[in-house]
Design a protein around this motif. Structure first.
Motif, PDB file in Angstrom:
ATOM      1  N   HIS A 185      62.580  71.273  -9.585  1.00 22.21           N
ATOM      2  CA  HIS A 185      61.179  71.670  -9.743  1.00 22.21           C
ATOM      3  C   HIS A 185      60.503  70.952 -10.907  1.00 22.21           C
ATOM      4  CE1 HIS A 185      60.327  75.488  -7.386  1.00 22.21           C
ATOM      5  NE2 HIS A 185      59.172  74.878  -7.443  1.00 22.21           N
ATOM      6  N   ALA A 186      61.197  70.864 -12.023  1.00 25.38           N
ATOM      7  CA  ALA A 186      60.600  70.255 -13.216  1.00 25.38           C
ATOM      8  C   ALA A 186      60.230  68.802 -12.976  1.00 25.38           C
ATOM      9  CB  ALA A 186      61.552  70.372 -14.405  1.00 25.38           C
ATOM     10  N   VAL A 187      61.076  68.065 -12.281  1.00 23.15           N
ATOM     11  CA  VAL A 187      60.798  66.658 -11.982  1.00 23.15           C
ATOM     12  C   VAL A 187      59.576  66.552 -11.072  1.00 23.15           C
ATOM     13  CG1 VAL A 187      61.701  64.570 -10.893  1.00 23.15           C
ATOM     14  CG2 VAL A 187      63.210  65.989 -12.288  1.00 23.15           C
ATOM     15  N   LEU A 188      59.508  67.400 -10.068  1.00 23.68           N
ATOM     16  CA  LEU A 188      58.385  67.387  -9.128  1.00 23.68           C
ATOM     17  C   LEU A 188      57.079  67.778  -9.812  1.00 23.68           C
ATOM     18  CD1 LEU A 188      60.306  69.100  -6.229  1.00 23.68           C
ATOM     19  CD2 LEU A 188      59.546  66.714  -6.250  1.00 23.68           C
ATOM     20  N   ALA A 189      57.127  68.791 -10.658  1.00 20.21           N
ATOM     21  CA  ALA A 189      55.923  69.297 -11.320  1.00 20.21           C
ATOM     22  C   ALA A 189      55.341  68.295 -12.311  1.00 20.21           C
ATOM     23  CB  ALA A 189      56.238  70.606 -12.024  1.00 20.21           C
ATOM     24  N   LYS A 190      56.192  67.513 -12.962  1.00 22.67           N
ATOM     25  CA  LYS A 190      55.703  66.547 -13.945  1.00 22.67           C
ATOM     26  C   LYS A 190      54.854  65.450 -13.327  1.00 22.67           C
ATOM     27  CE  LYS A 190      57.729  65.152 -17.397  1.00 22.67           C
ATOM     28  NZ  LYS A 190      58.520  64.458 -18.370  1.00 22.67           N
ATOM     29  N   LYS A 191      54.900  65.303 -12.031  1.00 21.33           N
ATOM     30  CA  LYS A 191      54.169  64.236 -11.362  1.00 21.33           C
ATOM     31  C   LYS A 191      52.717  64.609 -11.078  1.00 21.33           C
ATOM     32  CE  LYS A 191      58.364  62.454  -9.218  1.00 21.33           C
ATOM     33  NZ  LYS A 191      58.519  61.300 -10.070  1.00 21.33           N
ATOM     34  N   VAL A 192      52.326  65.827 -11.333  1.00 22.27           N
ATOM     35  CA  VAL A 192      50.951  66.248 -11.063  1.00 22.27           C
ATOM     36  C   VAL A 192      50.286  66.792 -12.322  1.00 22.27           C
ATOM     37  CG1 VAL A 192      51.329  66.753  -8.612  1.00 22.27           C
ATOM     38  CG2 VAL A 192      51.653  68.547 -10.292  1.00 22.27           C
ATOM     39  N   ASP A 193      48.977  66.693 -12.338  1.00 21.77           N
ATOM     40  CA  ASP A 193      48.173  67.240 -13.425  1.00 21.77           C
ATOM     41  C   ASP A 193      47.546  68.529 -12.901  1.00 21.77           C
ATOM     42  OD1 ASP A 193      45.723  67.868 -14.920  1.00 21.77           O
ATOM     43  OD2 ASP A 193      46.126  65.984 -15.968  1.00 21.77           O
ATOM     44  N   GLU A 199      49.574  63.200   0.523  1.00 20.02           N
ATOM     45  CA  GLU A 199      49.220  62.401  -0.661  1.00 20.02           C
ATOM     46  C   GLU A 199      50.393  62.323  -1.642  1.00 20.02           C
ATOM     47  OE1 GLU A 199      44.524  63.302  -1.463  1.00 20.02           O
ATOM     48  OE2 GLU A 199      45.956  64.920  -1.840  1.00 20.02           O
ATOM     49  N   TYR A 200      51.021  63.448  -1.862  1.00 19.23           N
ATOM     50  CA  TYR A 200      52.129  63.509  -2.817  1.00 19.23           C
ATOM     51  C   TYR A 200      53.292  62.640  -2.352  1.00 19.23           C
ATOM     52  CZ  TYR A 200      55.241  65.612  -6.283  1.00 19.23           C
ATOM     53  OH  TYR A 200      56.104  65.811  -7.329  1.00 19.23           O
ATOM     54  N   VAL A 201      53.663  62.767  -1.082  1.00 20.36           N
ATOM     55  CA  VAL A 201      54.786  61.988  -0.545  1.00 20.36           C
ATOM     56  C   VAL A 201      54.430  60.504  -0.491  1.00 20.36           C
ATOM     57  CG1 VAL A 201      56.240  61.600   1.477  1.00 20.36           C
ATOM     58  CG2 VAL A 201      55.779  63.929   0.698  1.00 20.36           C
ATOM     59  N   GLU A 202      53.187  60.195  -0.168  1.00 15.79           N
ATOM     60  CA  GLU A 202      52.767  58.796  -0.138  1.00 15.79           C
ATOM     61  C   GLU A 202      52.963  58.146  -1.508  1.00 15.79           C
ATOM     62  OE1 GLU A 202      48.514  56.687   0.309  1.00 15.79           O
ATOM     63  OE2 GLU A 202      49.139  57.848   2.068  1.00 15.79           O
ATOM     64  N   GLN A 203      52.630  58.879  -2.552  1.00 17.60           N
ATOM     65  CA  GLN A 203      52.723  58.323  -3.898  1.00 17.60           C
ATOM     66  C   GLN A 203      54.145  58.381  -4.474  1.00 17.60           C
ATOM     67  OE1 GLN A 203      49.757  59.756  -6.602  1.00 17.60           O
ATOM     68  NE2 GLN A 203      50.369  58.346  -8.193  1.00 17.60           N
ATOM     69  N   TYR A 204      54.898  59.445  -4.183  1.00 18.06           N
ATOM     70  CA  TYR A 204      56.190  59.666  -4.845  1.00 18.06           C
ATOM     71  C   TYR A 204      57.388  59.791  -3.912  1.00 18.06           C
ATOM     72  CZ  TYR A 204      52.977  60.923  -8.599  1.00 18.06           C
ATOM     73  OH  TYR A 204      51.979  60.909  -9.533  1.00 18.06           O
ATOM     74  N   GLY A 205      57.203  59.614  -2.618  1.00 18.44           N
ATOM     75  CA  GLY A 205      58.252  59.880  -1.638  1.00 18.44           C
ATOM     76  C   GLY A 205      59.585  59.220  -1.900  1.00 18.44           C
ATOM     77  N   ASP A 206      59.588  58.017  -2.442  1.00 15.27           N
ATOM     78  CA  ASP A 206      60.855  57.322  -2.678  1.00 15.27           C
ATOM     79  C   ASP A 206      61.429  57.589  -4.062  1.00 15.27           C
ATOM     80  OD1 ASP A 206      58.923  55.849  -4.059  1.00 15.27           O
ATOM     81  OD2 ASP A 206      59.745  53.903  -3.488  1.00 15.27           O
ATOM     82  N   HIS A 207      60.792  58.470  -4.835  1.00 13.89           N
ATOM     83  CA  HIS A 207      61.290  58.790  -6.174  1.00 13.89           C
ATOM     84  C   HIS A 207      62.488  59.737  -6.083  1.00 13.89           C
ATOM     85  CE1 HIS A 207      57.600  57.678  -8.777  1.00 13.89           C
ATOM     86  NE2 HIS A 207      57.751  56.835  -7.777  1.00 13.89           N
ATOM     87  N   PRO A 208      63.447  59.560  -6.988  1.00 14.03           N
ATOM     88  CA  PRO A 208      64.629  60.424  -6.996  1.00 14.03           C
ATOM     89  C   PRO A 208      64.368  61.748  -7.703  1.00 14.03           C
ATOM     90  CG  PRO A 208      64.823  58.792  -8.725  1.00 14.03           C
ATOM     91  CD  PRO A 208      63.553  58.477  -7.976  1.00 14.03           C
ATOM     92  N   VAL A 209      65.023  62.793  -7.214  1.00 20.45           N
ATOM     93  CA  VAL A 209      64.973  64.112  -7.859  1.00 20.45           C
ATOM     94  C   VAL A 209      66.411  64.590  -8.000  1.00 20.45           C
ATOM     95  CG1 VAL A 209      64.180  66.506  -7.684  1.00 20.45           C
ATOM     96  CG2 VAL A 209      62.733  64.638  -6.832  1.00 20.45           C
TER      97      VAL A 209
END
Length: 99
Positions: free
Chosen positions: A21-29, A40-50
């Motif tokens: 959750h913390a990793v995912l939450a840090k990506k938004v304001d 929108e979220y997946v388009e921008q961050y979909g390939d990021h690791p969690v």
């Protein structure tokens, strides 16, 4: 998998200090990014690791396969939906004991 950055680096789980959750939450304001769509979220961050736990790393896109909403009204709505998704995928490391 080849990640766009190290899952345990400063862009990922901050050297294993932040998980799920913390990793995912840090990506938004909270003040500027809502309402926000899952697309929108997946388009921008979909390939990021969690990092889920000490041995499990999945992509943002993998988590969003379990998200049941298309749009998030605000930050709490986003958090609740991601919590349901992580539990649905059995990637929620905390368990309540059933009596």
């Amino acid at each position: 998998m080849d990640w766009p950055h190290d899952p345990d680096g400063e862009e990922g789980s901050e050297g294993r200090r932040k998980y799920g959750h913390a990793v995912l939450a840090k990506k938004v304001d909270e003040d500027e990014d809502f309402p926000l769509t899952a697309e929108e979220y997946v388009e921008q961050y979909g390939d990021h690791p969690v990092r889920i736990d000490y041995e499990t790393v999945v992509s943002v896109a993998d988590i969003f396969e379990y998200v049941d909403q298309e749009e998030f009204e605000d930050f709490p709505d986003f958090h609740k939906s991601l919590g349901r998704a992580l539990r649905g995928a059995d990637w929620w490391p905390y368990r309540l004991e059933q009596a």
